[in-house]
Scaffold this motif. Structure first.
Motif, mmCIF file in Angstrom:
data_model
loop_
_atom_site.group_PDB
_atom_site.id
_atom_site.type_symbol
_atom_site.label_atom_id
_atom_site.label_comp_id
_atom_site.label_asym_id
_atom_site.label_seq_id
_atom_site.Cartn_x
_atom_site.Cartn_y
_atom_site.Cartn_z
ATOM 1 N N VAL A 46 0.842 -1.205 0.000
ATOM 2 C CA VAL A 46 0.000 0.000 0.000
ATOM 3 C C VAL A 46 0.877 1.256 0.000
ATOM 4 N N TRP A 47 1.922 1.245 0.808
ATOM 5 C CA TRP A 47 2.876 2.362 0.869
ATOM 6 C C TRP A 47 3.511 2.599 -0.497
ATOM 7 N N TRP A 48 3.814 1.526 -1.188
ATOM 8 C CA TRP A 48 4.503 1.571 -2.481
ATOM 9 C C TRP A 48 3.560 2.016 -3.599
ATOM 10 N N VAL A 49 2.368 1.410 -3.631
ATOM 11 C CA VAL A 49 1.454 1.639 -4.754
ATOM 12 C C VAL A 49 0.648 2.927 -4.593
ATOM 13 N N HIS A 50 0.145 3.149 -3.386
ATOM 14 C CA HIS A 50 -0.801 4.251 -3.192
ATOM 15 C C HIS A 50 -0.186 5.500 -2.564
ATOM 16 N N GLU A 51 0.938 5.355 -1.889
ATOM 17 C CA GLU A 51 1.503 6.506 -1.189
ATOM 18 C C GLU A 51 2.837 6.974 -1.751
ATOM 19 N N GLY A 52 3.298 6.336 -2.810
ATOM 20 C CA GLY A 52 4.486 6.801 -3.515
ATOM 21 C C GLY A 52 5.808 6.504 -2.843
ATOM 22 N N GLY A 53 5.827 5.677 -1.818
ATOM 23 C CA GLY A 53 7.083 5.347 -1.163
ATOM 24 C C GLY A 53 7.789 4.187 -1.844
ATOM 25 N N GLU A 54 9.041 3.945 -1.473
ATOM 26 C CA GLU A 54 9.779 2.787 -1.956
ATOM 27 C C GLU A 54 9.459 1.594 -1.054
ATOM 28 N N PRO A 70 12.272 -10.682 -2.576
ATOM 29 C CA PRO A 70 12.691 -10.064 -3.841
ATOM 30 C C PRO A 70 11.541 -9.343 -4.536
ATOM 31 N N PRO A 71 11.871 -8.474 -5.490
ATOM 32 C CA PRO A 71 10.818 -7.722 -6.196
ATOM 33 C C PRO A 71 9.803 -8.591 -6.907
ATOM 34 N N ALA A 208 12.083 -14.452 -14.139
ATOM 35 C CA ALA A 208 11.157 -13.779 -13.226
ATOM 36 C C ALA A 208 11.816 -12.564 -12.580
ATOM 37 N N THR A 209 13.085 -12.703 -12.210
ATOM 38 C CA THR A 209 13.810 -11.589 -11.591
ATOM 39 C C THR A 209 14.013 -10.443 -12.570
ATOM 40 N N VAL A 210 14.345 -10.783 -13.828
ATOM 41 C CA VAL A 210 14.526 -9.756 -14.859
ATOM 42 C C VAL A 210 13.207 -9.052 -15.157
ATOM 43 N N LEU A 211 12.115 -9.817 -15.200
ATOM 44 C CA LEU A 211 10.797 -9.203 -15.410
ATOM 45 C C LEU A 211 10.501 -8.193 -14.316
ATOM 46 N N ALA A 212 10.739 -8.583 -13.060
ATOM 47 C CA ALA A 212 10.489 -7.664 -11.952
ATOM 48 C C ALA A 212 11.404 -6.443 -12.050
ATOM 49 N N ALA A 213 12.652 -6.651 -12.481
ATOM 50 C CA ALA A 213 13.581 -5.524 -12.610
ATOM 51 C C ALA A 213 13.137 -4.565 -13.704
ATOM 52 N N ALA A 214 12.584 -5.112 -14.795
ATOM 53 C CA ALA A 214 12.103 -4.251 -15.879
ATOM 54 C C ALA A 214 10.892 -3.438 -15.439
ATOM 55 N N LEU A 215 10.024 -4.056 -14.637
ATOM 56 C CA LEU A 215 8.823 -3.358 -14.180
ATOM 57 C C LEU A 215 9.109 -2.408 -13.021
ATOM 58 N N PHE A 216 10.015 -2.820 -12.128
ATOM 59 C CA PHE A 216 10.296 -2.045 -10.918
ATOM 60 C C PHE A 216 11.810 -1.843 -10.765
ATOM 61 N N PRO A 217 12.418 -1.044 -11.618
ATOM 62 C CA PRO A 217 13.882 -0.911 -11.579
ATOM 63 C C PRO A 217 14.415 -0.339 -10.274
ATOM 64 N N ASP A 218 13.736 0.651 -9.705
ATOM 65 C CA ASP A 218 14.226 1.257 -8.467
ATOM 66 C C ASP A 218 14.158 0.265 -7.309
ATOM 67 N N SER A 220 14.144 -2.969 -7.516
ATOM 68 C CA SER A 220 15.110 -4.041 -7.749
ATOM 69 C C SER A 220 16.515 -3.595 -7.382
ATOM 70 N N ARG A 221 16.855 -2.389 -7.746
ATOM 71 C CA ARG A 221 18.187 -1.875 -7.405
ATOM 72 C C ARG A 221 18.365 -1.811 -5.898
ATOM 73 N N GLU A 222 17.344 -1.331 -5.199
ATOM 74 C CA GLU A 222 17.467 -1.222 -3.747
ATOM 75 C C GLU A 222 17.548 -2.599 -3.091
ATOM 76 N N PHE A 223 16.768 -3.559 -3.581
ATOM 77 C CA PHE A 223 16.802 -4.880 -2.961
ATOM 78 C C PHE A 223 18.165 -5.527 -3.108
ATOM 79 N N TRP A 224 18.687 -5.575 -4.339
ATOM 80 C CA TRP A 224 19.913 -6.329 -4.593
ATOM 81 C C TRP A 224 21.166 -5.625 -4.084
ATOM 82 N N THR A 225 21.091 -4.321 -3.886
ATOM 83 C CA THR A 225 22.283 -3.607 -3.411
ATOM 84 C C THR A 225 22.222 -3.241 -1.935
ATOM 85 N N SER A 226 21.020 -3.248 -1.348
ATOM 86 C CA SER A 226 20.902 -2.773 0.037
ATOM 87 C C SER A 226 20.041 -3.674 0.915
ATOM 88 N N ALA A 227 18.769 -3.794 0.594
ATOM 89 C CA ALA A 227 17.828 -4.485 1.487
ATOM 90 C C ALA A 227 18.218 -5.934 1.735
#
Length: 434
Positions: A46-54, A70-71, A208-218, A220-227
């Motif tokens: 909900v935070w991600w879709v409706h409230e604009g957060g990551e 994962p994304p 599946a991971t590449v599909l998620a990265a194409a749809l949600f690049p930000d 995906s970047r945060e998950f694989w590099t930080s979270a």
């Protein structure tokens, strides 16, 4: 009233009594977690879709817990952002119950047929017992995804979809893309020589991971590099609910747990698992491969909460299977059924929670890690199905001859009758020499 009718009435009455007893037990023993993990998932979405957060910036208010999957998991769960809270609960519980029921039917029905049990009665009794099983009730109460992942892997390994080996690897790949830990089943495919399935599983997870990265690049970047590397998001390693080897080591010294000791234990455990998995694969026993790999996944994962231990359920059912296949009245049958009963009893008892506040001392070490010891016991001692003897003139592969008992009733893993690739090659060479 005929004898058959009296038997049916007695079985119905027994199921009702057992269901009432289990409901009473759950009303006292089951902890109401308020679908805590589901709140985290839905809150993050909900935070991600409706409230604009990551999505990976979200933390459940008042806690340190956020979305850790994962994304691609976020993509699968995305409809939850558009459901009301109560509708999300209904979907979560329904998915958990349905996948659990189907898994139990797949694993138990062959045992029922071989043992001559009334199939609906055995299934109903098993459903009641599984409802009391702590990992299963915790999975439902938290709103977790464990049964879905086990479902995907079991469909894959036991060849339960039409088309058999043509689809091998897809379920494991999807489970790995949703949550990384089932990736050990890709290693299982490699260890047992199922190269094509391993490539399919890896390709599916990657796609599946590449599909998620194409749809949600930000995201995906945060998950694989930080979270992914932020272990503080998943909870305290020494917490008694962490029933993994890492949890055991952390509870020995919560302030400074030894990473070296943990890695050594993991290495020894993986060697044991690889050896036993190859033995099971050599006779085409994929059901035992599923159980052994589920147990080792729980052991070597840095964090294995109690609800993750649903992966031990196939091992317990296989103990019943092997016990019922042993000669009636024999020592082997008594031992195996006793082990299944004791393992189930401990995994239903909440025994580890008695040491939640103080897990020091010998008693804390022995009983605060009870579920770890059960995982190790299943890994080390779960019997591999014995290949049935065959005539020297019979050219069938070992797994073909072992897949059906003398009475013609299939084993749990009957759908996977083909031996591993390397074994097929050896069999082909032997036939050529003849």
């Amino acid at each position: 009233m005929t004898q058959g009718a009296r038997r049916t009435v007695g079985q119905v009455a027994a199921v009702i009594v057992l269901a009432v007893a289990v409901a009473g037990f759950l009303s006292v023993a089951a902890v109401r977690h308020g679908f805590f993990d589901l709140q985290v998932y839905r809150g993050a979405l909900v935070w991600w879709v409706h409230e604009g957060g990551e999505i990976y910036d979200y933390l459940k208010p008042g806690t340190q817990y956020g979305f850790t999957y994962p994304p691609f998991a976020a993509l699968v769960m995305l409809p939850m952002a558009y459901l009301s809270w109560h509708a999300a609960i209904v979907v979560s519980v329904a998915a958990g119950v349905v996948t659990s029921a189907v898994l139990i039917w797949w694993l138990l029905d062959p045992v029922s047929r071989r043992a001559g049990w009334t199939r609906w009665f055995a299934f109903a009794v098993a459903l009641c017992l599984v409802a009391a099983f702590e990992p299963m009730r915790e999975t439902i109460n938290f709103g977790q995804v464990n049964t879905l992942l086990l479902f995907l892997v079991a469909v894959d390994l036991l060849r339960l979809l039409p088309g058999g080996s043509r689809w091998a690897g897809i379920g494991i790949g999807l489970a790995t893309a949703i949550k990384l830990t089932p990736g050990i089943f890709i290693v299982y495919l490699l260890v047992t020589g199922r190269w094509r399935a391993a490539v399919t599983a890896s390709g599916t997870a990657t796609a599946a991971t590449v599909l998620a990265a194409a749809l949600f690049p930000d995201a995906s970047r945060e998950f694989w590099t930080s979270a992914l590397w932020n272990t503080g998001r998943v909870g305290e390693l020494a917490f008694v609910s962490n029933q993994s080897l890492r949890g055991v080591v952390a509870r020995l010294d919560p302030e400074s747990p030894s990473t070296l000791a943990w890695l050594l234990l993991v290495a020894v455990t993986l060697v044991l698992w690889a050896w036993r998995s190859r033995v099971a694969a050599s006779v085409g026993d994929e059901a035992t491969g599923l159980a052994l790999t589920g147990a080792v996944m729980c052991l070597v994962s840095p964090v294995t909460w109690v609800h993750h231990l649903v992966w031990l359920l196939p091992g317990l059912l296989l103990l019943v299977d092997r016990g019922m296949a042993a000669p009636p009245g024999g020592r082997r049958r008594r031992v195996l059924l006793a082990c299944a009963t004791i393992g189930y009893a401990f995994l239903t008892s909440r025994i580890v929670w008695a040491w939640e506040k103080d897990f020091t001392g010998l008693d804390g070490f022995l009983f605060g890690n009870t579920y770890v010891w059960i995982s190790l016991a299943l890994l080390a001692f779960l019997p591999v199905r014995r290949a049935a003897p065959r005539s020297p003139s019979d050219p069938a592969s070992p797994s073909d001859s072992a897949a059906v008992e003398p009475a013609g009733v299939p084993q749990l893993d009957q759908p996977d009758r083909r031996p591993p690739a390397g074994q097929r090659h050896r069999i082909g060479r032997a036939l050529t020499v003849r």
